[in-house]
Design a protein around this motif. Structure first.
Motif, mmCIF file in Angstrom:
data_model
loop_
_atom_site.group_PDB
_atom_site.id
_atom_site.type_symbol
_atom_site.label_atom_id
_atom_site.label_comp_id
_atom_site.label_asym_id
_atom_site.label_seq_id
_atom_site.Cartn_x
_atom_site.Cartn_y
_atom_site.Cartn_z
ATOM 1 N N GLN A 248 -6.147 -10.973 -9.989
ATOM 2 C CA GLN A 248 -4.957 -10.400 -10.624
ATOM 3 C C GLN A 248 -5.167 -8.927 -10.943
ATOM 4 N N ARG A 249 -6.350 -8.568 -11.420
ATOM 5 C CA ARG A 249 -6.603 -7.172 -11.754
ATOM 6 C C ARG A 249 -6.553 -6.280 -10.521
ATOM 7 N N ASP A 398 1.252 -2.014 -14.485
ATOM 8 C CA ASP A 398 0.469 -2.944 -13.660
ATOM 9 C C ASP A 398 -0.132 -2.257 -12.444
ATOM 10 N N HIS A 399 0.678 -1.471 -11.761
ATOM 11 C CA HIS A 399 0.239 -0.823 -10.521
ATOM 12 C C HIS A 399 -0.961 0.093 -10.776
ATOM 13 N N LEU A 400 -0.898 0.879 -11.841
ATOM 14 C CA LEU A 400 -2.016 1.770 -12.175
ATOM 15 C C LEU A 400 -3.223 0.994 -12.673
ATOM 16 N N ASP A 401 -2.994 -0.120 -13.352
ATOM 17 C CA ASP A 401 -4.107 -0.975 -13.762
ATOM 18 C C ASP A 401 -4.859 -1.509 -12.549
ATOM 19 N N ALA A 437 -7.651 -5.032 -1.157
ATOM 20 C CA ALA A 437 -7.044 -4.438 -2.350
ATOM 21 C C ALA A 437 -6.688 -2.974 -2.117
ATOM 22 N N VAL A 438 -7.586 -2.232 -1.468
ATOM 23 C CA VAL A 438 -7.330 -0.819 -1.189
ATOM 24 C C VAL A 438 -6.143 -0.662 -0.247
ATOM 25 N N GLU A 439 -6.152 -1.439 0.836
ATOM 26 C CA GLU A 439 -5.050 -1.340 1.808
ATOM 27 C C GLU A 439 -3.731 -1.795 1.193
ATOM 28 N N ASN A 440 -3.786 -2.809 0.351
ATOM 29 C CA ASN A 440 -2.575 -3.293 -0.304
ATOM 30 C C ASN A 440 -1.999 -2.232 -1.233
ATOM 31 N N TYR A 441 -2.888 -1.528 -1.936
ATOM 32 C CA TYR A 441 -2.432 -0.462 -2.829
ATOM 33 C C TYR A 441 -1.789 0.671 -2.028
#
Length: 813
Positions: A248-249, A398-401, A437-441
């Motif tokens: 989740q994080r 959330d996005h920045l977290d 996670a990186v690509e998703n961001y």
């Protein structure tokens, strides 16, 4: 990754405990290690600076915990007469860094280190390792040995005042200590371990030969063949909970919905079976508090009915609180999780008000200097704690977290300290997961960039961006809605909320600053009729944008949902404009409303329902049409309207006092003129806190409302946006406060680099074997290395050069 879920792959290896298992001789072949895989782990996992285990602090240098782990690893290698180069490098590290590391922390060495380090120095010297470099180091070591002696003179082997008990450090006992086999056997667990410690159990086995200890150690290595953890067995449910928390994080929950639901369902069934909670110090463990508070937070976030007593049963027991404070280095991460759990406080749950204890303990750790308490706080964990304490969860986007956790991924999820290392549970060692996670961001960012450009074009084409008065907040408004959520397929929702927010900002400023009372009345009447033919100037611009926006939303809804919500949307905007006119009339006439009258109007004029309800019609499942009527507003909608108003009032009362507007803070001060302004602010904050807890309960509890879950979560996101804008100051009115966050959320990719895996440091014979078995591929290796060191008949010298080079280029073979 989850098809064959191995919980132990998410547990950090303890170099110290692995070294102790590597020391155990094979009962049948005394000249060979029983656990060769542990010895291989030591050979392959020495750090570049020469140490094993330990963490690096904020300065990038290893902490004192690297010293006992390094000594234990060198002892294991020396015992089996292997890894001379590793030992040489390790000794160089010990000689170079021991004096500095100890002098920095000498007055505040943690208890665990004071017990373990002298024991490893004695063991290393007994093995023939010259670890004392000079007289300075000898003097410092003397001080540490004295402190250890004091511990052994004042502590019982097992007592209720120290965690963990002294006997759990059995392997580090002075060799002058006569280890009582009966005492050791008395405290063996059913699984054959001594306090679930692989290192202590290894020592117990080597001294007593106890069969149960051997079975425990064999089980440990079978489960963890690549190096053992500092505690075994692990609570596998805790590992799974940590996995869910980190997923989740990282912002990846949407890809693991089934797995998360399965894990939480299993945990919830376990929680329901618990009849009582242990309240005795002897059973008090950091892991238990950590797990209970983490389970509470995750279960409550996902709508499960669970009470705070599932994790905070200890708060009303002074002896337990004292025990935690006295052994705080082991409970810091547990208290951190307790504090995080208090984010989800519902109204009336007064047990959670004891969060003050957790916060005070964490603040105490942050204030401690190296002279006062050394390395009690986990390295690199300090910034995580500081972030949590300084910025409330409701004020974080959330996005920045997610970005923050991605960039901190190489630090893992700190749990608590073990004997000679920090104990982590982390799914972040999985490179593919981090890359995802990186690509998703970055994928979200690409969508946000396109949507922001669309919103900017829309604002400019309608003249809102350059209207000439008030606040130009096009980017702020879009950033807020984008950063508060994380699902790229909710594009229609984001665009509706962002465009509505931009129009609300311009119209509100027109009512507050630009328009005369006559102009405001004319515009409001036009909105009530929904006819702008008599309008001109700014009033006409605002009405035309409003008409187009409502028509666009209604048409899209009709095409996709088959129902017409035009009048519903118009009515929401009509009451919003009417509330603005009421407030402007108050300001122009000097009328002072009562508190109830003010709140009834102010809840509407803040216009959160105007944004949230219209956008909720495009969620899946969507908001029912009848919920768009004022008489049908859900309690959660009214709570959002109230909390947003109060957040605004707390930070805007000074500006509104200057322009002659009323405000709840100012109303309270007028009603109680003897009160200070701080008292009035506190009064409003008390009301705000209660309403936020109520809103949170309506969001996370299904029984209080039949509103679809996505609609509830959109309400919560809107609250978080207002909390972010008005947390410590009025960020919305600033032109610069949020620019850095906007850049990180929409434009700058995450600053994360997957850490390089250490090159293997294999025994020389294995390199020769590699050469022999891959001789046909040597020519390509020669080209890669740029050296013509191979011939058709490789000479002995050529092979030796190849070995040296392959140690640096091992990945080539």
């Amino acid at each position: 990754m989850l098809s064959n879920f191995d919980p132990y792959s998410f547990v950090s290896t303890s170099a110290y405990d692995t070294a102790w298992l590597a020391m155990i001789p094979n009962p049948k072949q005394k000249n060979r290690p029983l656990f060769r895989s542990c010895l291989d782990w030591i050979l392959n996992n020495q750090k570049e600076l020469g140490f094993w285990g330990g963490e690096c602090g904020s300065d990038g240098l290893p902490t004192i915990d690297s010293l006992p782990a390094t000594l234990a690893c060198m002892v294991a290698l020396k015992k089996w007469d292997i890894g001379d180069a590793n030992i040489k490098k390790g000794l160089a590290f010990v000689h170079e860094h021991t004096d500095r590391l100890l002098k920095e922390k000498l007055q505040s060495l943690p208890r665990r280190f004071t017990i373990v380090f002298p024991g490893m120095v004695e063991l290393a010297q007994a093995t023939g390792l010259d670890v004392v470099a000079d007289s300075n180091m000898k003097e410092v070591l003397s001080d540490v040995f004295s402190k250890r002696q004091q511990i052994f003179e004042t502590e019982e082997f097992t007592d209720e005042h120290h965690y963990p008990p002294l006997l759990s450090f059995l392997e580090a006992f002075p060799y002058t200590c006569d280890i009582n086999g009966e005492l050791t056997a008395k405290y063996l667990s059913e699984d054959g371990s001594l306090f679930q410690s692989p290192s202590a159990t290894a020592r117990a086995y080597m001294v007593t030969g106890e069969r149960k200890c051997m079975e425990y150690l064999l089980s440990c290595v079978r489960k963890c063949p690549r190096g053992v953890p500092p505690i075994f067995p692990m609570d596998e449910e805790l590992i799974k909970l940590s996995f869910v928390d980190q997923i989740q994080r990282l912002g990846l929950a949407e890809y693991f919905k089934e797995e998360i639901d399965e894990i939480l369902s299993e945990v919830y069934r376990t929680c329901k079976k618990k009849r009582s909670y242990e309240r005795t110090i002897s059973n008090l463990k950091p892991a238990k508090i950590y797990k209970d508070s983490l389970a509470f937070r995750l279960l409550r976030m996902h709508g499960y009915r669970i009470t705070p007593w599932s994790f905070c049963w200890f708060v009303h027991h002074e002896d337990m609180l004292a025990h935690i404070e006295n052994n705080s280095e082991y409970f810091t991460s547990a208290m951190f999780n307790v504090y995080r759990a208090t984010d989800l406080m519902f109204s009336g749950e007064y047990e959670l008000k004891e969060e003050g204890f957790a916060r005070k303990l964490l603040e105490k750790k942050l204030k401690m200097t190296s002279e006062e308490d050394g390395v009690v706080l986990i390295p690199n964990f300090q910034e995580v704690v500081e972030h949590e304490l300084s910025l409330p969860w409701l004020a974080r986007m959330d996005h920045l977290d997610h970005r923050g956790w991605i960039e901190a991924a190489n630090k893992g999820d700190a749990l608590w300290v073990a004997k000679a290392s920090f104990y982590r549970l982390s799914c972040l060692t999985n490179d593919k997961l981090i890359k995802l996670a990186v690509e998703n961001y970055k994928f979200r960012q690409s969508i946000y960039q396109n949507e922001l450009e669309e919103v900017k074009r829309w604002s400019k084409e309608w003249g809102l961006a350059d209207i000439g008065f008030g606040r130009e907040k096009t980017t702020y408004c879009y950033f807020a809605v984008a950063a508060s959520s994380s699902l790229p397929h909710d594009s229609p929702v984001r665009l509706i909320v962002a465009k509505s927010a931009i129009l609300i900002t311009v119209a509100d400023d027109f009512f507050d600053e630009k328009g005369s009372l006559q102009e405001l009345q004319t515009l409001t009447h036009a909105v009530q009729r929904w006819d702008g033919k008599d309008l001109s100037g700014y009033g006409k611009i605002i009405f035309d944008v409003l008409h187009d926006l409502v028509s666009d939303i209604a048409n899209k809804h009709y095409r996709h949902q088959g129902s017409d919500i035009t009048e519903n949307l118009r009515d929401i905007w009509r009451e919003t404009f009417a509330s603005w006119l009421v407030e402007s009339t108050w300001s122009n006439t000097g009328y002072v409303p009562c508190v109830r009258e003010y709140l009834d109007t102010g809840m509407t004029s803040i216009a959160t329902h105007t944004m949230v309800l219209s956008a909720s019609c495009f969620l899946n499942p969507k908001l029912p049409n009848h919920k768009l009527k004022r008489s049908e507003y859900e309690p959660i909608t009214k709570l959002l309207m109230a909390t947003a108003r109060l957040l605004n009032d707390i930070q805007s009362f000074q500006k509104e006092q200057i322009v002659g507007k009323t405000n709840l803070v100012l109303l309270h001060q007028k009603e109680y003129p003897e009160a200070k302004i701080e008292d009035s602010i506190a009064y409003v904050k008390d009301i705000l806190d209660e309403k936020k807890r109520d809103l949170l309960e309506h969001t996370l509890t299904d029984s209080l409302s039949d509103l679809p879950k996505p609609c509830k979560l959109l309400h919560l996101s809107c609250l978080k946006v207002f909390q972010m804008f008005f947390n410590a100051s009025n960020h919305f009115d600033s032109n610069t406060d949020l620019l850095h966050d906007i850049k990180k959320a929409i434009y700058a990719p995450p600053e994360y680099h997957v850490p390089k895996q250490p090159l293997p440091s294999l025994p020389e014979k294995k390199y020769v074997k590699v050469l022999n078995t891959t001789f046909q591929g040597v020519r390509s290796t020669r080209k890669f290395l740029g050296r013509n060191i191979f011939t058709s008949r490789a000479s002995k010298v050529g092979c030796e050069k190849a070995i040296v080079l392959l140690k640096f280029k091992a990945c080539t073979v």
